[in-house]
Motif scaffolding. Sequence first.
Motif, PDB file in Angstrom:
ATOM      1  N   LEU A  52       0.758  -0.869  -0.059  1.00  0.00           N
ATOM      2  CA  LEU A  52      -0.006   0.120  -0.046  1.00  0.00           C
ATOM      3  C   LEU A  52       0.857   1.560  -0.370  1.00  0.00           C
ATOM      4  O   LEU A  52       2.133   1.268   0.169  1.00  0.00           O
ATOM      5  CB  LEU A  52      -0.829  -0.277   0.867  1.00  0.00           C
ATOM      6  N   ASP A  53       0.242   2.729  -0.615  1.00  0.00           N
ATOM      7  CA  ASP A  53       1.275   4.110  -0.447  1.00  0.00           C
ATOM      8  C   ASP A  53      -0.387   5.097   0.445  1.00  0.00           C
ATOM      9  O   ASP A  53      -1.115   4.365   0.214  1.00  0.00           O
ATOM     10  CB  ASP A  53       1.713   3.867  -1.541  1.00  0.00           C
ATOM     11  N   ARG A  54       0.405   5.474  -0.005  1.00  0.00           N
ATOM     12  CA  ARG A  54      -0.844   6.951   0.014  1.00  0.00           C
ATOM     13  C   ARG A  54      -0.576   7.664  -1.223  1.00  0.00           C
ATOM     14  O   ARG A  54       0.853   8.456  -0.850  1.00  0.00           O
ATOM     15  CB  ARG A  54      -0.055   7.538   1.499  1.00  0.00           C
ATOM     16  N   THR A  55      -1.528   8.206  -1.468  1.00  0.00           N
ATOM     17  CA  THR A  55      -1.482   9.806  -2.010  1.00  0.00           C
ATOM     18  C   THR A  55      -1.468  10.895  -1.126  1.00  0.00           C
ATOM     19  O   THR A  55      -0.221  11.152   0.466  1.00  0.00           O
ATOM     20  CB  THR A  55      -2.473  10.047  -2.622  1.00  0.00           C
ATOM     21  N   PRO A  56      -0.510  12.349  -1.480  1.00  0.00           N
ATOM     22  CA  PRO A  56      -0.158  13.600  -1.169  1.00  0.00           C
ATOM     23  C   PRO A  56      -0.947  13.952  -0.004  1.00  0.00           C
ATOM     24  O   PRO A  56      -0.632  14.711   0.983  1.00  0.00           O
ATOM     25  CB  PRO A  56       0.444  14.171  -1.867  1.00  0.00           C
ATOM     26  N   ASP A  57      -2.502  13.327  -0.647  1.00  0.00           N
ATOM     27  CA  ASP A  57      -3.568  13.472   0.028  1.00  0.00           C
ATOM     28  C   ASP A  57      -3.542  12.493   1.735  1.00  0.00           C
ATOM     29  O   ASP A  57      -4.424  12.374   2.267  1.00  0.00           O
ATOM     30  CB  ASP A  57      -4.753  14.226  -0.568  1.00  0.00           C
ATOM     31  N   ALA A  58      -2.777  11.928   1.489  1.00  0.00           N
ATOM     32  CA  ALA A  58      -2.997  10.531   2.842  1.00  0.00           C
ATOM     33  C   ALA A  58      -4.476   9.571   2.793  1.00  0.00           C
ATOM     34  O   ALA A  58      -4.248   9.300   3.486  1.00  0.00           O
ATOM     35  CB  ALA A  58      -2.780  11.351   4.431  1.00  0.00           C
ATOM     36  N   MET A  59      -4.331   9.579   1.325  1.00  0.00           N
ATOM     37  CA  MET A  59      -5.708   8.489   1.370  1.00  0.00           C
ATOM     38  C   MET A  59      -4.367   7.328   0.503  1.00  0.00           C
ATOM     39  O   MET A  59      -3.115   7.713   0.438  1.00  0.00           O
ATOM     40  CB  MET A  59      -6.402   8.992  -0.451  1.00  0.00           C
ATOM     41  N   TRP A  60      -5.391   5.954   1.682  1.00  0.00           N
ATOM     42  CA  TRP A  60      -4.196   4.961   0.659  1.00  0.00           C
ATOM     43  C   TRP A  60      -4.738   4.352  -0.391  1.00  0.00           C
ATOM     44  O   TRP A  60      -5.906   4.250  -1.051  1.00  0.00           O
ATOM     45  CB  TRP A  60      -4.818   3.743   2.080  1.00  0.00           C
ATOM     46  N   VAL A  61      -3.581   4.050  -1.556  1.00  0.00           N
ATOM     47  CA  VAL A  61      -3.804   3.248  -2.644  1.00  0.00           C
ATOM     48  C   VAL A  61      -3.348   1.729  -2.435  1.00  0.00           C
ATOM     49  O   VAL A  61      -1.796   1.983  -1.875  1.00  0.00           O
ATOM     50  CB  VAL A  61      -3.694   4.213  -3.507  1.00  0.00           C
ATOM     51  N   PRO A  62      -3.315   1.086  -3.453  1.00  0.00           N
ATOM     52  CA  PRO A  62      -2.740  -0.022  -3.892  1.00  0.00           C
ATOM     53  C   PRO A  62      -2.025   0.663  -4.706  1.00  0.00           C
ATOM     54  O   PRO A  62      -1.731   1.127  -5.355  1.00  0.00           O
ATOM     55  CB  PRO A  62      -3.597  -0.945  -3.867  1.00  0.00           C
ATOM     56  N   ALA A 100      -4.069   7.082 -12.248  1.00  0.00           N
ATOM     57  CA  ALA A 100      -2.284   6.911 -11.562  1.00  0.00           C
ATOM     58  C   ALA A 100      -2.643   6.437 -10.202  1.00  0.00           C
ATOM     59  O   ALA A 100      -1.956   6.503  -9.893  1.00  0.00           O
ATOM     60  CB  ALA A 100      -2.324   8.881 -11.403  1.00  0.00           C
ATOM     61  N   TRP A 101      -3.743   6.710  -9.571  1.00  0.00           N
ATOM     62  CA  TRP A 101      -3.640   6.252  -8.027  1.00  0.00           C
ATOM     63  C   TRP A 101      -4.920   4.945  -7.679  1.00  0.00           C
ATOM     64  O   TRP A 101      -4.937   4.321  -6.534  1.00  0.00           O
ATOM     65  CB  TRP A 101      -4.083   7.292  -7.132  1.00  0.00           C
ATOM     66  N   HIS A 102      -5.407   4.533  -8.826  1.00  0.00           N
ATOM     67  CA  HIS A 102      -6.312   3.069  -8.666  1.00  0.00           C
ATOM     68  C   HIS A 102      -7.251   3.982  -7.018  1.00  0.00           C
ATOM     69  O   HIS A 102      -7.675   2.682  -6.663  1.00  0.00           O
ATOM     70  CB  HIS A 102      -5.460   2.199  -8.272  1.00  0.00           C
ATOM     71  N   SER A 103      -7.783   4.998  -7.415  1.00  0.00           N
ATOM     72  CA  SER A 103      -8.924   5.220  -6.154  1.00  0.00           C
ATOM     73  C   SER A 103      -9.347   6.043  -6.328  1.00  0.00           C
ATOM     74  O   SER A 103      -8.683   7.641  -7.410  1.00  0.00           O
ATOM     75  CB  SER A 103      -7.847   4.790  -4.694  1.00  0.00           C
ATOM     76  N   LEU A 104     -10.176   6.877  -6.178  1.00  0.00           N
ATOM     77  CA  LEU A 104     -11.255   8.266  -6.108  1.00  0.00           C
ATOM     78  C   LEU A 104     -10.771   9.151  -5.084  1.00  0.00           C
ATOM     79  O   LEU A 104     -10.835   8.587  -4.204  1.00  0.00           O
ATOM     80  CB  LEU A 104     -12.933   8.224  -5.802  1.00  0.00           C
ATOM     81  N   PRO A 105     -10.216   9.992  -5.568  1.00  0.00           N
ATOM     82  CA  PRO A 105      -9.824  11.418  -4.227  1.00  0.00           C
ATOM     83  C   PRO A 105     -11.342  11.646  -3.507  1.00  0.00           C
ATOM     84  O   PRO A 105     -12.771  11.349  -3.377  1.00  0.00           O
ATOM     85  CB  PRO A 105      -9.636  12.169  -4.862  1.00  0.00           C
ATOM     86  N   SER A 106     -10.784  12.285  -2.234  1.00  0.00           N
ATOM     87  CA  SER A 106     -11.814  13.265  -1.803  1.00  0.00           C
ATOM     88  C   SER A 106     -12.687  14.102  -2.410  1.00  0.00           C
ATOM     89  O   SER A 106     -11.831  14.550  -2.916  1.00  0.00           O
ATOM     90  CB  SER A 106     -11.568  13.482  -0.211  1.00  0.00           C
ATOM     91  N   TYR A 107     -13.650  14.739  -1.680  1.00  0.00           N
ATOM     92  CA  TYR A 107     -13.746  16.220  -1.920  1.00  0.00           C
ATOM     93  C   TYR A 107     -13.328  16.412  -2.415  1.00  0.00           C
ATOM     94  O   TYR A 107     -13.451  17.972  -3.423  1.00  0.00           O
ATOM     95  CB  TYR A 107     -14.911  16.635  -1.691  1.00  0.00           C
ATOM     96  N   ASN A 108     -12.224  17.252  -1.113  1.00  0.00           N
ATOM     97  CA  ASN A 108     -11.783  18.537  -0.839  1.00  0.00           C
ATOM     98  C   ASN A 108     -10.768  18.072  -2.579  1.00  0.00           C
ATOM     99  O   ASN A 108     -10.677  19.538  -3.485  1.00  0.00           O
ATOM    100  CB  ASN A 108     -10.569  18.546   0.212  1.00  0.00           C
TER     101      ASN A 108
END
Lengths: 196, 196
Positions: A55-65, B20-28
């Motif tokens: 796992l890793d984190r986006t710059p926004d601290a979201m968890w991503v695979p 790029a991230w395999h995930s959808l970001p938060s609203y912000n």
Amino acid sequence: MTESTKDAEYLGLLQNYYAAWHSLPSYNRLCEVLGLASRSAVSKVLNRLREAGFLDRTPDAMWVPTAHFFERSLAAFHVPAGTPDHAGEAGVEAFAVDAYLIPKPSHTTLVPVKGDSMIDAGIFSGDIAVVEQRVAAQAGDIVVAIVDNEFTIKTLDMERGKYLLRPANPAYPVIRPRGQLELFGVVVGLIRKYRS
Amino acid sequence: MTESTKDAEYLGLLQNYYAAWHSLPSYNRLCEVLGLASRSAVSKVLNRLREAGFLDRTPDAMWVPTAHFFERSLAAFHVPAGTPDHAGEAGVEAFAVDAYLIPKPSHTTLVPVKGDSMIDAGIFSGDIAVVEQRVAAQAGDIVVAIVDNEFTIKTLDMERGKYLLRPANPAYPVIRPRGQLELFGVVVGLIRKYRS
DNA sequence: TCGCTAAGTGAACATTTGTTCTCTAGCAAT
DNA sequence: ATTGCTAGAGAACAAATGTTCACTTAGCGA
């Protein structure tokens, strides 16, 4: 830092969830998914999996695979030959399906196969062809060509200096393009899914 | 109910982010990604995309991409000369291959195929079988079984209440297990790669 | 048996989340 | 012009988020 058995199980649960939803759930949901009672435990698990590289984190601290997250176990034995020794099931290695099939994503298209003209080549109706788009191909390549404004999958062959498209089914005729042969791409892979 | 041009652009931005991230970001974060200033606008965009069928929500109200989200039309590519009628079929974006083939990652193993006993079923030597490990299967399933301590891939069939393994090649004999049939798993998919 | 370590619990916390509301600007049709 | 309609802005809100802390439990080696 041995890969803990428990963490491997957590990883499997996460992979299953991701396969179903294409997204990682929130901590609250993760408690249920992983069978943990506290979000702080979830946090620790995620951090462990990050250190293990799944796992890793986006710059926004979201968890991503990560890429490792999508690797599957490839059995070391072959079928049907080989000595199972299936008790151990040792020697499984990681294998990333996407990277294996699609080395050049930007030039690759997935094309559903319709018809049975390539049945002897093991390409059935309903299969999905992995097509690398390019204008050049060699005799012997399986290609996607444009004939009479329609896509068609055939084996490219050459006869007396002229290209022709050869089906892999005796019920179909060889196609000899009148003018220039229009090539959409070269079939570099095949995907088939059984059952629904 | 027309698909708005602006929404198509938003969808593209979302697809890029997801790629790029395999995930959808938060609203912000979505505000930045989509170039919007208010989260309420983001909310509206997402709801529009859901109505258009590109997004969905988990039971926990998280946003997730649908199958449509990963589709990419063949028409999106430049096709040299002519407008082929591809019958509305659509391609699937590269990274969805994994999820398409492997719905249960933790119970799935990739098994290389050797031999030509299933050649009439379009399973060739060198292919990779996607095997979902389980102990139960139905007649008609293509399975990986353990016979005489060897792994073998055959079609499972039933005759007079007894299971048997049927090859898809007349040159091979039908296998009638003496005792209990040991099942490794069910073949749910196939992967083939051409050339090197 | 005694400690040591790591995994999991549960509560507390400030932030952030997503939703809802009203309001404004732009556009199309009349 | 005027009318309607939609996209987006911006503020306010309760609810949920992820992190941190101290504490408990289980496993393992000496």
